[in-house]
Scaffold this motif. Structure first.
Motif, short mmCIF file in Angstrom:
data_model
loop_
_atom_site.label_atom_id
_atom_site.label_comp_id
_atom_site.label_asym_id
_atom_site.label_seq_id
_atom_site.Cartn_x
_atom_site.Cartn_y
_atom_site.Cartn_z
N SER A 158 -5.14 -26.82 1.72
CA SER A 158 -6.45 -26.00 1.53
C SER A 158 -7.30 -26.92 1.50
O SER A 158 -8.63 -26.85 1.91
N GLU A 159 -7.24 -28.41 1.00
CA GLU A 159 -8.34 -29.38 0.76
C GLU A 159 -8.73 -29.78 2.04
O GLU A 159 -10.00 -29.88 2.49
N ALA A 160 -7.87 -29.88 2.89
CA ALA A 160 -8.03 -30.55 4.40
C ALA A 160 -8.87 -29.26 4.96
O ALA A 160 -9.80 -29.64 5.81
N LYS A 161 -8.40 -28.08 4.84
CA LYS A 161 -9.10 -27.00 5.59
C LYS A 161 -10.62 -26.58 5.26
O LYS A 161 -11.41 -26.56 6.13
N GLU A 162 -10.85 -27.10 4.11
CA GLU A 162 -12.06 -27.00 3.52
C GLU A 162 -13.13 -28.19 3.89
O GLU A 162 -14.26 -28.12 4.35
N LYS A 163 -12.51 -29.56 3.91
CA LYS A 163 -13.24 -30.51 4.05
C LYS A 163 -13.39 -30.83 5.71
O LYS A 163 -14.55 -31.56 5.91
N TYR A 164 -12.81 -30.26 6.59
CA TYR A 164 -12.97 -30.58 7.83
C TYR A 164 -13.13 -29.28 8.65
O TYR A 164 -12.75 -29.24 9.78
N LYS A 165 -13.68 -28.35 7.61
CA LYS A 165 -13.97 -27.07 8.52
C LYS A 165 -15.06 -27.19 9.45
O LYS A 165 -15.18 -26.12 10.50
N HIS A 166 -16.05 -27.88 9.29
CA HIS A 166 -16.96 -28.36 10.22
C HIS A 166 -16.68 -29.04 11.43
O HIS A 166 -17.49 -29.20 12.40
N TRP A 167 -15.33 -29.63 11.59
CA TRP A 167 -14.95 -30.17 12.86
C TRP A 167 -14.42 -29.08 13.70
O TRP A 167 -13.61 -28.12 13.37
N SER A 168 -14.88 -29.70 14.94
CA SER A 168 -14.48 -28.65 16.08
C SER A 168 -12.85 -29.01 16.30
O SER A 168 -12.33 -30.19 15.80
N ASP A 169 -12.05 -28.12 17.04
CA ASP A 169 -10.74 -28.56 17.70
C ASP A 169 -10.79 -29.97 18.33
O ASP A 169 -9.84 -30.66 18.09
N ALA A 170 -11.78 -30.28 19.17
CA ALA A 170 -11.86 -31.33 20.00
C ALA A 170 -11.77 -32.68 18.91
O ALA A 170 -11.21 -33.59 19.21
N GLN A 171 -12.64 -32.44 17.82
CA GLN A 171 -12.77 -33.60 16.97
C GLN A 171 -11.22 -33.84 16.36
O GLN A 171 -10.96 -34.91 15.94
N VAL A 172 -10.63 -32.95 16.04
CA VAL A 172 -9.30 -32.75 15.20
C VAL A 172 -8.66 -33.60 16.15
O VAL A 172 -7.63 -34.48 15.65
N VAL A 173 -8.38 -33.22 17.34
CA VAL A 173 -7.47 -33.67 18.32
C VAL A 173 -7.66 -35.02 18.61
O VAL A 173 -6.79 -35.98 18.54
#
Length: 258
Positions: free
Chosen positions: A229-244
């Motif tokens: 849940s913490e990861a989802k909230e903290k990185y919700k502004h990251w696009s899929d490309a950024q996460v990858v």
């Protein structure tokens, strides 16, 4: 890799659990967790790489040397026997430039057979190729690029957990379920009484018996579900490309040394 080895006339062996080189209790990571109602955590010894990669490789190596060269097969005696007559065995490791801290010297190993028999080779470091250069090399040849990605690593950072949540959700849910089963199995250890040297209970200033939670999960006393849940909230502004991009930018969650 198999096709490239075939073209070069080299044997390619991919070690899988049913081949017999894994120990019966460590055939797979999650299989070990399920069988023992446990879970990986920084609070426990980090043995997964040893049990699932290093041990099977050297069991296979000794069996292969025995078949090809007639040396003994057992307790690494055959590996030492081969090295004594033919020279140390050069083990190629894919650690890249920039990861020099992961390099080890076999001569400093506590295991005599390893000191006497094994030589490490790090061609990517010798070539000056970091992770990005390796990926560019593969992309230029239209070969598949994939991250070094254990899907149940207790050293995972929040962005790595977010990567799993977005792209491998079933695996992440299974990991969380394994932790939940472990915590339920050992819930009696969630409030252990703290004792003094004589074994007597100790007390807080308010007179309550001191307790400590020794029922630890993936991230200690913080459940994996909270980290998700913490990861989802903290990185919700990251696009899929950024996460990858983040997940592909480095190797394993734990920079183990080989």
């Amino acid at each position: 890799m198999r096709s490239r080895c075939d073209e070069a006339g080299l044997p390619f062996i991919f070690l899988t659990p049913e081949m017999g080189y894994h120990s019966p209790t460590w055939r797979t990571l999650r299989g070990f967790y399920r069988a023992n109602d446990t879970i990986g955590s920084p609070a426990f010894p980090a043995v997964c790489s040893i049990r699932l990669k290093i041990d099977p490789i050297y069991r296979f190596l000794e069996a292969w040397l025995s078949e090809k060269y007639g040396v003994q097969n057992g307790n690494k005696k055959g590996i030492r026997q081969f090295a004594a007559t033919s020279g140390k065995i050069r083990v190629v490791l894919g650690i890249t430039k920039g990861e020099e801290s992961r390099v080890t010297d076999p001569g400093k190993s506590p295991k005599r057979w390893y000191r006497d028999s094994i030589e490490h080779v790090y061609p990517l470091i010798d070539l000056g190729m970091d992770r990005a250069a390796c990926q560019d090399f593969l992309h230029a040849r239209k070969l598949r690029v994939m991250p070094s990605n254990c899907m149940a690593c207790h050293y995972a950072s929040l962005p790595e957990i977010e990567f799993l949540r977005r792209f491998h959700s079933e695996s992440l849910i299974d990991w969380a379920n394994l932790e939940a089963a472990k915590l339920e199995k050992h819930k009696d250890r969630s409030a252990m009484i703290v004792t003094d040297r004589d074994g007597s209970p100790t007390y807080t200033k308010s007179g309550l018996v001191k307790t400590v939670n020794k029922n630890l999960g993936v991230f200690g006393t913080t459940p994996l579900t909270e980290k998700i849940s913490e990861a989802k909230e903290k990185y919700k502004h990251w696009s899929d490309a950024q996460v990858v991009d983040y997940r592909y930018s480095h190797g394993h969650c734990a920079a183990t040394r080989f």
